[in-house]
Motif scaffolding. Structure first.
Motif, mmCIF file in Angstrom:
data_model
loop_
_atom_site.group_PDB
_atom_site.id
_atom_site.type_symbol
_atom_site.label_atom_id
_atom_site.label_comp_id
_atom_site.label_asym_id
_atom_site.label_seq_id
_atom_site.Cartn_x
_atom_site.Cartn_y
_atom_site.Cartn_z
ATOM 1 N N TYR A 174 -0.854 -36.147 -8.420
ATOM 2 C CA TYR A 174 -0.116 -35.945 -9.664
ATOM 3 C C TYR A 174 0.311 -37.343 -10.088
ATOM 4 C CZ TYR A 174 0.488 -30.926 -8.600
ATOM 5 O OH TYR A 174 0.299 -29.600 -8.347
ATOM 6 N N VAL A 234 1.512 -39.758 -7.411
ATOM 7 C CA VAL A 234 1.929 -39.034 -6.201
ATOM 8 C C VAL A 234 0.739 -38.328 -5.569
ATOM 9 C CG1 VAL A 234 3.396 -37.176 -5.311
ATOM 10 C CG2 VAL A 234 4.244 -38.672 -7.114
ATOM 11 N N ALA A 257 0.099 -35.517 -3.524
ATOM 12 C CA ALA A 257 0.722 -34.322 -2.946
ATOM 13 C C ALA A 257 -0.048 -33.895 -1.702
ATOM 14 C CB ALA A 257 0.754 -33.202 -3.971
ATOM 15 N N PRO A 285 8.439 -31.983 5.865
ATOM 16 C CA PRO A 285 9.623 -32.323 5.081
ATOM 17 C C PRO A 285 9.413 -32.023 3.596
ATOM 18 C CG PRO A 285 8.539 -34.319 5.917
ATOM 19 C CD PRO A 285 7.822 -33.152 6.497
ATOM 20 N N ASN A 286 10.459 -32.099 2.818
ATOM 21 C CA ASN A 286 10.363 -31.880 1.368
ATOM 22 C C ASN A 286 9.286 -32.799 0.802
ATOM 23 O OD1 ASN A 286 13.868 -31.664 1.449
ATOM 24 N ND2 ASN A 286 12.540 -29.972 0.965
ATOM 25 N N GLY A 287 8.452 -32.214 -0.047
ATOM 26 C CA GLY A 287 7.426 -33.018 -0.698
ATOM 27 C C GLY A 287 6.199 -33.288 0.157
ATOM 28 N N ALA A 288 6.093 -32.622 1.314
ATOM 29 C CA ALA A 288 4.958 -32.868 2.216
ATOM 30 C C ALA A 288 3.646 -32.320 1.664
ATOM 31 C CB ALA A 288 5.235 -32.266 3.591
ATOM 32 N N GLY A 289 3.744 -31.332 0.770
ATOM 33 C CA GLY A 289 2.538 -30.766 0.165
ATOM 34 C C GLY A 289 2.284 -29.315 0.530
ATOM 35 N N LYS A 290 3.266 -28.665 1.131
ATOM 36 C CA LYS A 290 3.093 -27.284 1.588
ATOM 37 C C LYS A 290 2.807 -26.337 0.424
ATOM 38 C CE LYS A 290 7.283 -27.301 3.393
ATOM 39 N NZ LYS A 290 7.732 -28.669 3.044
ATOM 40 N N SER A 291 3.683 -26.385 -0.573
ATOM 41 C CA SER A 291 3.506 -25.472 -1.717
ATOM 42 C C SER A 291 2.239 -25.813 -2.487
ATOM 43 C CB SER A 291 4.713 -25.537 -2.646
ATOM 44 O OG SER A 291 5.876 -25.165 -1.946
ATOM 45 N N THR A 292 1.921 -27.099 -2.577
ATOM 46 C CA THR A 292 0.704 -27.510 -3.281
ATOM 47 C C THR A 292 -0.523 -26.905 -2.605
ATOM 48 O OG1 THR A 292 1.767 -29.567 -3.941
ATOM 49 C CG2 THR A 292 -0.634 -29.521 -4.037
ATOM 50 N N ARG A 338 -0.727 -23.317 -3.592
ATOM 51 C CA ARG A 338 -1.135 -23.152 -4.999
ATOM 52 C C ARG A 338 -2.635 -23.365 -5.148
ATOM 53 N NH1 ARG A 338 3.758 -26.013 -6.289
ATOM 54 N NH2 ARG A 338 5.314 -24.460 -6.843
ATOM 55 N N GLU A 383 7.505 -19.850 -3.592
ATOM 56 C CA GLU A 383 8.818 -20.307 -4.036
ATOM 57 C C GLU A 383 9.596 -19.219 -4.767
ATOM 58 O OE1 GLU A 383 8.075 -24.353 -5.459
ATOM 59 O OE2 GLU A 383 8.377 -25.025 -3.420
ATOM 60 N N GLU A 423 8.609 -20.443 2.173
ATOM 61 C CA GLU A 423 10.051 -20.382 2.459
ATOM 62 C C GLU A 423 10.578 -18.956 2.339
ATOM 63 O OE1 GLU A 423 11.740 -23.040 3.345
ATOM 64 O OE2 GLU A 423 10.282 -24.567 2.867
ATOM 65 N N HIS A 483 10.650 -25.557 6.125
ATOM 66 C CA HIS A 483 11.074 -26.761 6.829
ATOM 67 C C HIS A 483 12.188 -26.408 7.783
ATOM 68 C CE1 HIS A 483 13.658 -26.863 3.358
ATOM 69 N NE2 HIS A 483 12.628 -27.122 2.594
HETATM 70 N N1 LIG Z 1 3.307 -30.009 -10.945
HETATM 71 C C1 LIG Z 1 3.626 -31.172 -10.360
HETATM 72 N N2 LIG Z 1 3.730 -32.299 -11.085
HETATM 73 C C2 LIG Z 1 4.045 -33.486 -10.510
HETATM 74 N N3 LIG Z 1 4.265 -33.640 -9.196
HETATM 75 C C3 LIG Z 1 4.182 -32.551 -8.415
HETATM 76 C C4 LIG Z 1 3.848 -31.254 -8.939
HETATM 77 N N4 LIG Z 1 3.839 -30.374 -7.920
HETATM 78 C C5 LIG Z 1 4.139 -31.065 -6.802
HETATM 79 N N5 LIG Z 1 4.334 -32.371 -7.096
HETATM 80 C C6 LIG Z 1 4.660 -33.439 -6.115
HETATM 81 O O1 LIG Z 1 3.784 -33.314 -5.021
HETATM 82 C C7 LIG Z 1 4.474 -33.548 -3.786
HETATM 83 C C8 LIG Z 1 4.307 -32.345 -2.880
HETATM 84 O O2 LIG Z 1 5.038 -31.274 -3.418
HETATM 85 P P1 LIG Z 1 5.099 -29.817 -2.765
HETATM 86 O O3 LIG Z 1 5.884 -28.968 -3.670
HETATM 87 O O4 LIG Z 1 3.728 -29.372 -2.403
HETATM 88 O O5 LIG Z 1 5.911 -30.130 -1.414
HETATM 89 P P2 LIG Z 1 6.527 -29.102 -0.358
HETATM 90 O O6 LIG Z 1 6.018 -29.519 0.974
HETATM 91 O O7 LIG Z 1 6.288 -27.709 -0.781
HETATM 92 O O8 LIG Z 1 8.079 -29.477 -0.432
HETATM 93 P P3 LIG Z 1 9.400 -28.535 -0.298
HETATM 94 O O9 LIG Z 1 9.666 -28.448 1.167
HETATM 95 O O10 LIG Z 1 10.449 -29.327 -0.962
HETATM 96 O O11 LIG Z 1 9.111 -27.223 -0.925
HETATM 97 C C9 LIG Z 1 5.910 -33.875 -4.171
HETATM 98 O O12 LIG Z 1 6.052 -35.262 -4.207
HETATM 99 C C10 LIG Z 1 6.050 -33.269 -5.551
HETATM 100 O O13 LIG Z 1 7.009 -33.978 -6.307
#
Ligand SMILES: Nc1ncnc2c1ncn2[C@@H]1O[C@H](COP(=O)(O)OP(=O)(O)OP(=O)(O)O)[C@@H](O)[C@H]1O
Ligand SMILES: [Mg+2]
Length: 297
Positions: free
Chosen positions: A14, A17, A19, A38-45, A48, A82, A155, A188
């Motif tokens: 992104y 970044v 992800a 950790p937060n932002g590790a890419g789990k939700s990505t 998706r 989420e 989560e 997490h």
């Molecule tokens: N639509 C988007 N636009 C821009 N950046 C994004 C988008 N979606 C995710 N990111 C970025 O990608 C990285 C991974 O995000 P992701 O949501 O996958 O993390 P996560 O492991 O699920 O974190 P959390 O534990 O906080 O839920 C983060 O830096 C986030 O800011």
């Protein structure tokens, strides 16, 4: 081997970044698999992409052997990604009825699912007034309505009280063990993952940094702490595997399999053992060592 989920060299950027950064991961069918990070590790990505909601920049994912977004495979999946959103003016029962109709589920067991997620009493109240935890429960019921083979949860217990967390954890175990559902959950919360998951993958900055069976991972840093006299003798028997912990205790860096032989050897040497207790053995150390991050503290 048949996999619930596969990712091969998946990257997602992104802007600047990353992800996901060349993630390769295989999740077998059966049991509960945790994705930690950790937060932002890419789990939700990752979720998706797997569900076809977002396209990867590079690489590919498969769900039950089918490419991302495959309708046939998606029908065999339930997912909660989420914070779930519902039509606020409908009750939980109406919401599930509507969703069952939409998905073409002929004989949905709405009462059964409401009860299994603990929403029986609130079933006829408008979702508008639901707490975060109640919405999570409703989302879980909605995901289970079509009797999925794989359940993807992001989560799942965020916003729930301790009793609710226990209930949902028991439901997940039951779904995996009794109903044969493969559960993939991102979290997490180390404690939750350690208690409920059979295996885990730890992500950090879009990469896989550690993984394996939870019992094997937590076994790595487990030590037996012995309060025994004379400690000098305990240390002699343990050799390189022993370290003193103060005046009266000793850490034995051994596996659980080695414990009976050690205890026998100590008894033969006339050592008095007051206490023998396993220390460590939690995911936290594995997590912090592999992510080098303070987020989980
Ligand atoms: N639509 C988007 N636009 C821009 N950046 C994004 C988008 N979606 C995710 N990111 C970025 O990608 C990285 C991974 O995000 P992701 O949501 O996958 O993390 P996560 O492991 O699920 O974190 P959390 O534990 O906080 O839920 C983060 O830096 C986030 O800011
Ligand atoms: Mg997330």
């Amino acid at each position: 081997m048949s996999f619930a989920l596969e990712a091969v060299g998946v990257s997602k950027t992104y802007g600047t970044v990353k992800a996901l950064d060349g993630l390769t991961l295989e999740i077998p069918r059966g049991g509960i698999f945790g994705i930690l990070g950790p937060n932002g590790a890419g789990k939700s990505t990752l979720f998706r992409i797997v569900l076809g909601l977002v396209r990867p920049t590079l690489g590919e994912t498969r769900l039950l052997g089918a490419p991302a977004g495959d309708i046939g495979a998606l029908r065999r999946i339930g997912a909660v990604i989420e914070t779930p959103r519902f039509l606020p003016w409908l009750t939980a029962r109406e919401t599930l009825k509507m969703l069952a109709l939409e998905s073409g589920e002929k004989a949905p067991d709405i009462d059964g699912w409401l009860s299994r997620v603990g929403l029986t009493e609130a079933a006829d109240r408008k979702v508008n007034g639901y707490s975060v935890g109640m919405k999570q429960r409703l989302a879980l019921a909605a995901a289970l309505l079509t009797k999925p083979e794989v359940l993807i949860l992001d989560e799942p217990t965020s916003g729930m009280d301790p009793a609710g967390i226990l209930e949902i954890r028991a439901l997940m175990r039951e779904l995996a063990d009794r109903d044969g559902v493969t559960i993939i959950l991102a979290s997490h919360q180390l404690d939750e993952v350690q208690r409920v998951c059979d295996s885990v993958a730890i992500l950090d900055r879009g990469k896989l940094v550690a993984g394996g069976r939870v019992d094997a991972l937590t076994g790595i840093n487990e030590r037996l702490r012995l309060i025994a006299t004379p400690t000098a003798q305990v240390l002699e028997i343990l050799g390189a595997k022993g370290t003193a912990d103060g005046e009266h205790a000793v850490f034995a860096a051994i596996t659980r399999n080695e414990a009976p032989a050690l205890i026998k050897a100590l008894a033969r040497a006339d050592v008095d053992i007051t206490e023998a207790r396993w220390i460590g053995g939690d995911l936290e150390k594995v997590f912090l060592d592999s992510t080098g991050d303070a987020d989980a503290r």
